[in-house]
Design a protein around this motif. Structure first.
Motif, PDB file in Angstrom:
ATOM      1  N   ALA A  45      56.587 122.937  46.567  1.00  0.00           N
ATOM      2  CA  ALA A  45      55.575 123.237  47.586  1.00  0.00           C
ATOM      3  C   ALA A  45      55.855 124.595  48.224  1.00  0.00           C
ATOM      4  O   ALA A  45      54.931 125.375  48.500  1.00  0.00           O
ATOM      5  CB  ALA A  45      55.553 122.137  48.641  1.00  0.00           C
ATOM      6  N   HIS A  46      57.131 124.882  48.453  1.00  0.00           N
ATOM      7  CA  HIS A  46      57.511 126.163  49.056  1.00  0.00           C
ATOM      8  C   HIS A  46      57.242 127.335  48.119  1.00  0.00           C
ATOM      9  O   HIS A  46      56.670 128.354  48.539  1.00  0.00           O
ATOM     10  CB  HIS A  46      58.987 126.129  49.430  1.00  0.00           C
ATOM     11  N   THR A  47      57.631 127.213  46.858  1.00  0.00           N
ATOM     12  CA  THR A  47      57.460 128.348  45.940  1.00  0.00           C
ATOM     13  C   THR A  47      55.997 128.604  45.602  1.00  0.00           C
ATOM     14  O   THR A  47      55.635 129.728  45.244  1.00  0.00           O
ATOM     15  CB  THR A  47      58.252 128.136  44.636  1.00  0.00           C
ATOM     16  N   PHE A  51      50.692 131.160  46.742  1.00  0.00           N
ATOM     17  CA  PHE A  51      49.516 131.126  45.869  1.00  0.00           C
ATOM     18  C   PHE A  51      48.357 130.388  46.535  1.00  0.00           C
ATOM     19  O   PHE A  51      47.208 130.554  46.145  1.00  0.00           O
ATOM     20  CB  PHE A  51      49.843 130.427  44.546  1.00  0.00           C
ATOM     21  N   ARG A  52      48.673 129.568  47.520  1.00  0.00           N
ATOM     22  CA  ARG A  52      47.671 128.708  48.152  1.00  0.00           C
ATOM     23  C   ARG A  52      47.306 129.146  49.562  1.00  0.00           C
ATOM     24  O   ARG A  52      46.358 128.613  50.141  1.00  0.00           O
ATOM     25  CB  ARG A  52      48.210 127.267  48.221  1.00  0.00           C
ATOM     26  N   THR A  53      48.051 130.091  50.117  1.00  0.00           N
ATOM     27  CA  THR A  53      47.902 130.439  51.528  1.00  0.00           C
ATOM     28  C   THR A  53      47.654 131.933  51.692  1.00  0.00           C
ATOM     29  O   THR A  53      48.418 132.747  51.181  1.00  0.00           O
ATOM     30  CB  THR A  53      49.174 130.043  52.310  1.00  0.00           C
ATOM     31  N   LEU A  59      50.448 134.078  58.707  1.00  0.00           N
ATOM     32  CA  LEU A  59      50.766 134.636  60.012  1.00  0.00           C
ATOM     33  C   LEU A  59      50.532 133.596  61.110  1.00  0.00           C
ATOM     34  O   LEU A  59      51.339 133.472  62.049  1.00  0.00           O
ATOM     35  CB  LEU A  59      49.921 135.879  60.271  1.00  0.00           C
ATOM     36  N   VAL A  60      49.451 132.836  60.988  1.00  0.00           N
ATOM     37  CA  VAL A  60      49.177 131.774  61.961  1.00  0.00           C
ATOM     38  C   VAL A  60      50.308 130.753  61.963  1.00  0.00           C
ATOM     39  O   VAL A  60      50.784 130.311  63.018  1.00  0.00           O
ATOM     40  CB  VAL A  60      47.834 131.090  61.647  1.00  0.00           C
ATOM     41  N   GLU A  61      50.759 130.365  60.764  1.00  0.00           N
ATOM     42  CA  GLU A  61      51.846 129.389  60.654  1.00  0.00           C
ATOM     43  C   GLU A  61      53.139 129.945  61.262  1.00  0.00           C
ATOM     44  O   GLU A  61      53.908 129.207  61.890  1.00  0.00           O
ATOM     45  CB  GLU A  61      52.076 129.013  59.189  1.00  0.00           C
ATOM     46  N   LEU A  62      53.358 131.244  61.077  1.00  0.00           N
ATOM     47  CA  LEU A  62      54.564 131.866  61.627  1.00  0.00           C
ATOM     48  C   LEU A  62      54.520 131.865  63.156  1.00  0.00           C
ATOM     49  O   LEU A  62      55.528 131.597  63.816  1.00  0.00           O
ATOM     50  CB  LEU A  62      54.694 133.288  61.097  1.00  0.00           C
ATOM     51  N   CYS A  76      55.971 123.928  56.572  1.00  0.00           N
ATOM     52  CA  CYS A  76      54.890 124.000  55.580  1.00  0.00           C
ATOM     53  C   CYS A  76      55.268 123.276  54.294  1.00  0.00           C
ATOM     54  O   CYS A  76      54.425 122.610  53.675  1.00  0.00           O
ATOM     55  CB  CYS A  76      54.552 125.458  55.290  1.00  0.00           C
ATOM     56  N   ALA A  77      56.523 123.400  53.879  1.00  0.00           N
ATOM     57  CA  ALA A  77      56.956 122.738  52.648  1.00  0.00           C
ATOM     58  C   ALA A  77      56.867 121.223  52.790  1.00  0.00           C
ATOM     59  O   ALA A  77      56.389 120.523  51.876  1.00  0.00           O
ATOM     60  CB  ALA A  77      58.385 123.149  52.299  1.00  0.00           C
ATOM     61  N   ARG A  78      57.298 120.705  53.920  1.00  0.00           N
ATOM     62  CA  ARG A  78      57.243 119.261  54.141  1.00  0.00           C
ATOM     63  C   ARG A  78      55.797 118.769  54.230  1.00  0.00           C
ATOM     64  O   ARG A  78      55.446 117.719  53.681  1.00  0.00           O
ATOM     65  CB  ARG A  78      58.017 118.902  55.411  1.00  0.00           C
TER      66      ARG A  78
END
Length: 207
Positions: A45-47, A51-53, A59-62, A76-78
């Motif tokens: 999910a992390h790698t 490709f999906r975001t 930036l919003v997630e950060l 995000c990975a979880r």
């Protein structure tokens, strides 16, 4: 080492990971990896997140994570691993083997390092015995600048890391020997299973 060479290595690495992940049993997707707290599905999910975001969404997630990248990546990975099936994660990687994503400030070589390291997080923890091709491994090691090594915060004081399969070493002090890919994981702060490293100080970096 040209940009074209590196991009070809990225595509090859992702393609090989697709082939390997396609052989995993359902229980292996839920097995722990060398990334503390992450199973295989969280690592994939992390790698595949880039490709999906979109950059804007990232930036919003950060911002939501208080500007802490590692916290954002973990959250995000979880989340994505819980939302997506292993088949969906695998399809995302398969559809993006040639994706031009580059980590901020890392370039194409940073993308290759990212894929190689996280691929090893999976294969080493599962005991699959995958060996990164020497030329690809040499590219990753050549891209290790002091700031990259410092990012992981691994205490390498008094230790020389010496590869047994490539003409490469790092540091000074008591020698720890191992495959170049295993020493890369040491630099990244991973704790390796027994039997991967040799030397008096090897137990500093093993489980």
């Amino acid at each position: 080492m040209t940009e074209e060479d590196i991009r070809a290595a990225v595509t090859a690495e992702r393609s090989e990971q697709v082939d390997l992940l396609a052989t995993l049993r359902p229980d292996q997707w839920d097995a722990p990896t060398l990334c503390a707290g992450w199973r295989v599905r969280e690592v994939v999910a992390h790698t595949t997140m880039p490709f999906r975001t979109s950059p804007g969404r990232t930036l919003v997630e950060l911002v939501k994570a208080g500007g802490r990248f590692n916290r954002m990546a973990d959250r995000c990975a979880r989340r994505d691993a819980a939302r997506m099936t292993s088949a969906e994660l695998l399809a995302t990687l398969r559809d993006n083997v040639a994706h031009p994503w580059r980590p901020p400030g890392g370039g194409a070589l940073g993308a290759l390092s990212h894929d190689v390291i996280h691929g090893l997080d999976i294969t080493v923890s599962l005991g699959l015995g995958r060996r990164i091709p020497p030329d690809r491994m040499a590219m990753v090691l050549a891209g290790l600048a002091p700031r990259n090594i410092a990012f992981f915060g691994t205490d390498l004081t008094g230790v020389t890391l010496r590869a047994t399969d490539l003409d490469w070493c790092h540091g000074s002090g008591t020698t720890v020997r191992g495959l170049a890919q295993d020493l890369l994981l040491v630099i990244c702060g991973r704790r390796l299973p027994p039997g991967h490293l040799e030397g008096e100080a090897a137990n500093r970096f093993t489980r």
